[in-house]
Design a protein around this motif. Sequence first.
Motif, PDB file in Angstrom:
ATOM      1  N   HIS A   1      34.049 169.369  38.243  1.00 10.26           N
ATOM      2  CA  HIS A   1      32.626 169.477  37.952  1.00 10.26           C
ATOM      3  C   HIS A   1      31.876 168.537  38.894  1.00 10.26           C
TER       4      HIS A   1
ATOM      5  N   TYR B   1      30.270 174.603  32.838  1.00 14.66           N
ATOM      6  CA  TYR B   1      31.113 173.427  32.608  1.00 14.66           C
ATOM      7  C   TYR B   1      31.273 173.159  31.118  1.00 14.66           C
TER       8      TYR B   1
ATOM      9  N   TRP C   1      21.961 174.933  39.360  1.00 11.23           N
ATOM     10  CA  TRP C   1      22.931 173.995  38.826  1.00 11.23           C
ATOM     11  C   TRP C   1      22.930 173.973  37.295  1.00 11.23           C
TER      12      TRP C   1
ATOM     13  N   MET D   1      26.476 179.923  42.312  1.00 15.51           N
ATOM     14  CA  MET D   1      25.663 179.477  41.186  1.00 15.51           C
ATOM     15  C   MET D   1      25.471 177.964  41.214  1.00 15.51           C
ATOM     16  N   ALA D   2      26.558 177.261  41.489  1.00 19.19           N
ATOM     17  CA  ALA D   2      26.502 175.802  41.498  1.00 19.19           C
ATOM     18  C   ALA D   2      25.503 175.283  42.512  1.00 19.19           C
TER      19      ALA D   2
ATOM     20  N   PHE E   1      30.586 181.644  41.045  1.00 16.94           N
ATOM     21  CA  PHE E   1      30.362 180.341  40.411  1.00 16.94           C
ATOM     22  C   PHE E   1      29.999 179.283  41.458  1.00 16.94           C
TER      23      PHE E   1
ATOM     24  N   TRP F   1      34.407 172.915  43.789  1.00 15.69           N
ATOM     25  CA  TRP F   1      33.383 173.266  42.801  1.00 15.69           C
ATOM     26  C   TRP F   1      33.980 173.960  41.576  1.00 15.69           C
TER      27      TRP F   1
ATOM     28  N   TYR G   1      25.485 176.349  36.173  1.00 13.88           N
ATOM     29  CA  TYR G   1      26.784 175.763  36.506  1.00 13.88           C
ATOM     30  C   TYR G   1      27.135 174.701  35.463  1.00 13.88           C
TER      31      TYR G   1
END
Length: 369
Positions: free
Chosen positions: A77, A358, A351, A346-347, A343, A73, A354
């Motif tokens: 990405h 990115y 999203w 968070m992803a 992170f 992750w 996230y």
Amino acid sequence: QTMNVLCVAEKPSVASALSNILSHHFGQPITGYLAPHTKSSRWSSRMVLAYMDSRTITGTPPSMVWTPEKFEWLISHKSQDGKTTLDLMFDSVLLIGYVWFEKQFWPGIDPTAMNQSDWQQYASLQFTSGVNNLDKAAATVGEELDIPDYKTNVVFMIPYPDTRASPWGTINGVTLDFSNNVDRITACNWYVDRIISMWNTVNPQHVRNIGFYWFLEEIPDGDDEGKLISSVATHIHSLGSQYTFHWISYFGAKGYSIGYQLGFDVITYQPNYAFRNTSIDRFQAVAEQATTFHMGVELELPLSVNNPSVSGWKENMDNYLAASVAFHFNTQSMLTFYYGNDFVEMAKSNWLYYQKLYWLVRGTFPNAP
């Protein structure tokens, strides 16, 4: 560029002294941010901090436990469901820790200083939880994106030699006492050599070791005068041109402006906006100081913030993103990111943010904030 000129014009004596330091370190006069993708950063650009320490061993909290899937992750990405690798993301991972059971890496917080056994266990953890899992993650990412020779970069944290460690341990039959800098230097150099020896034994195929990180975010009295950092820097540089010495200073920390003089190669500067009662004007001050002293910038984007002027982690992240566009952090500066554990969370939970992360890592936004 306008900002750089203003900084130099307002502080000619500082600029002149700095020019001499940077000319000696980099071989030519340099102003502005420490740029990404340069020889001095070993071509790294976006470095994420991955925390692993005794909490990784105990499994509490779960965010401290690393697996290959979690590293994916960060270095790539992923799609919202996590099943598809869309693009590359962070190009470097800093393996860092803070808590060591009843002790801490930061000196003076707990009554007992870390000793040689603690350092040895931490070195092993950097490989078992860090390098091994990161190597597997990079192999998967390279395969999914059809990049056969893909490698990600890794930087190892050196535990800070706490002056209270007396005795600290034994090297070559000699008991080291950290009340003197000679023994502190010996221990740090021993740790660097130990990491390289372990690296050669493990021989990861998809990770590249680009250097070492100095843990303490300030330069206490005695460290500079005792040539502690500069001696460790000399040792690291003697091992090969592929190794760099990294440092992250908090805002206004003692010694923040003399890092290159001490031998660091890559320095990023913390705004500390996420953690202190400060206004958004802090970002301009960071931009001015970072461009004056040729530093990169650290972006602090955790899921928990302490700045009372910010409503929560989303507003904090949006303000860091906006500042990154306004002051060109995202395009002109080497960046470090605090921190990878959050992170990954968070992803999987939000999203959209996230995705914003990115965009920031890649240096572009569809609609700049």
